[in-house]
Scaffold this active site. Structure first.
Site, PDB file in Angstrom:
ATOM      1  N   CYS A 128       7.265   9.384  67.450  1.00  0.00           N
ATOM      2  CA  CYS A 128       6.632   9.313  66.133  1.00  0.00           C
ATOM      3  C   CYS A 128       7.148  10.454  65.267  1.00  0.00           C
ATOM      4  CB  CYS A 128       5.109   9.398  66.272  1.00  0.00           C
ATOM      5  SG  CYS A 128       4.223   9.265  64.705  1.00  0.00           S
ATOM      6  N   HIS A 175       3.289  -0.020  66.164  1.00  0.00           N
ATOM      7  CA  HIS A 175       3.204   1.427  65.941  1.00  0.00           C
ATOM      8  C   HIS A 175       2.886   1.715  64.469  1.00  0.00           C
ATOM      9  CE1 HIS A 175       4.549   5.700  66.596  1.00  0.00           C
ATOM     10  NE2 HIS A 175       4.680   5.600  65.279  1.00  0.00           N
ATOM     11  N   GLU A 176       3.649   1.105  63.559  1.00  0.00           N
ATOM     12  CA  GLU A 176       3.445   1.365  62.129  1.00  0.00           C
ATOM     13  C   GLU A 176       2.108   0.806  61.653  1.00  0.00           C
ATOM     14  OE1 GLU A 176       5.279   3.563  61.056  1.00  0.00           O
ATOM     15  OE2 GLU A 176       7.045   3.350  62.323  1.00  0.00           O
ATOM     16  N   HIS A 230      -0.746   3.113  62.321  1.00  0.00           N
ATOM     17  CA  HIS A 230      -0.881   4.213  61.355  1.00  0.00           C
ATOM     18  C   HIS A 230      -1.797   3.818  60.196  1.00  0.00           C
ATOM     19  CE1 HIS A 230       1.658   7.536  62.585  1.00  0.00           C
ATOM     20  NE2 HIS A 230       2.660   6.719  62.857  1.00  0.00           N
TER      21      HIS A 230
END
Length: 161
Positions: free
Chosen positions: A95, A137-138, A141
């Site tokens: 990250c 993953h994004e 966020h």
């Protein structure tokens, strides 16, 4: 010009916030936000040798937006994940908010992503493997979830290098 120094680091409380949807009247701002995201990601690539995507909250832009640069740039606005596969796989995730740390996580092998593009047009994209992992993953966020919070166990951390 945005750089690695502009990316929020692990522990910054903004990284744990849930982002607000992008509103249609904010579309003119998206171009500037994406430029900033692109610049920061290019700087990470130059310094650390990785980076395929970055989420708006990593630059303190608390909006449901992320930017991917794969075979071409992808601007992902107000995404929704549909049909995540039952099949999971494990990997060492990295990250930009903690570029020297790897975290072992489990991700869905495939999924479909519904989103709006930079022209406010609906898109649907079915992906698998490393692109599926990147999108998860994004997307995390945008919900204030870091891969450190998805570690498979308490030994799932290691330094790069």
């Amino acid at each position: 010009m945005k750089t690695t120094d502009d990316i929020l680091k692990l522990g910054d409380p903004r990284l744990y916030e849930i982002c607000e949807p992008v509103q249609k009247e904010e579309l003119p701002l998206v171009k500037t936000w994406v430029k900033d995201l692109h610049e920061a990601m290019e700087d990470i690539r130059a310094q650390y040798g990785f980076g395929r995507g970055i989420a708006a909250p990593q630059l303190g832009i608390m909006k449901r937006l992320f930017y991917l640069n794969l075979d071409k740039p992808y601007i992902i606005i107000n995404p929704k994940i549909k049909s995540p596969s039952q099949e999971l796989f494990e990997l060492w995730d990295d990250c930009m908010s903690f570029p020297n740390l790897l975290v072992k996580v489990k991700r869905h092998q495939s999924l479909t992503l519904d989103y709006l593009d930079e022209n406010w047009e609906k898109q649907s994209w079915t992906v698998e493997g490393s692109v599926s992992e990147l999108i998860q993953h994004e997307f995390d966020h945008l919900d204030g979830v870091l891969c450190t919070m998805r570690a498979v166990d308490d030994k799932a951390f290691r330094w790069k290098g």
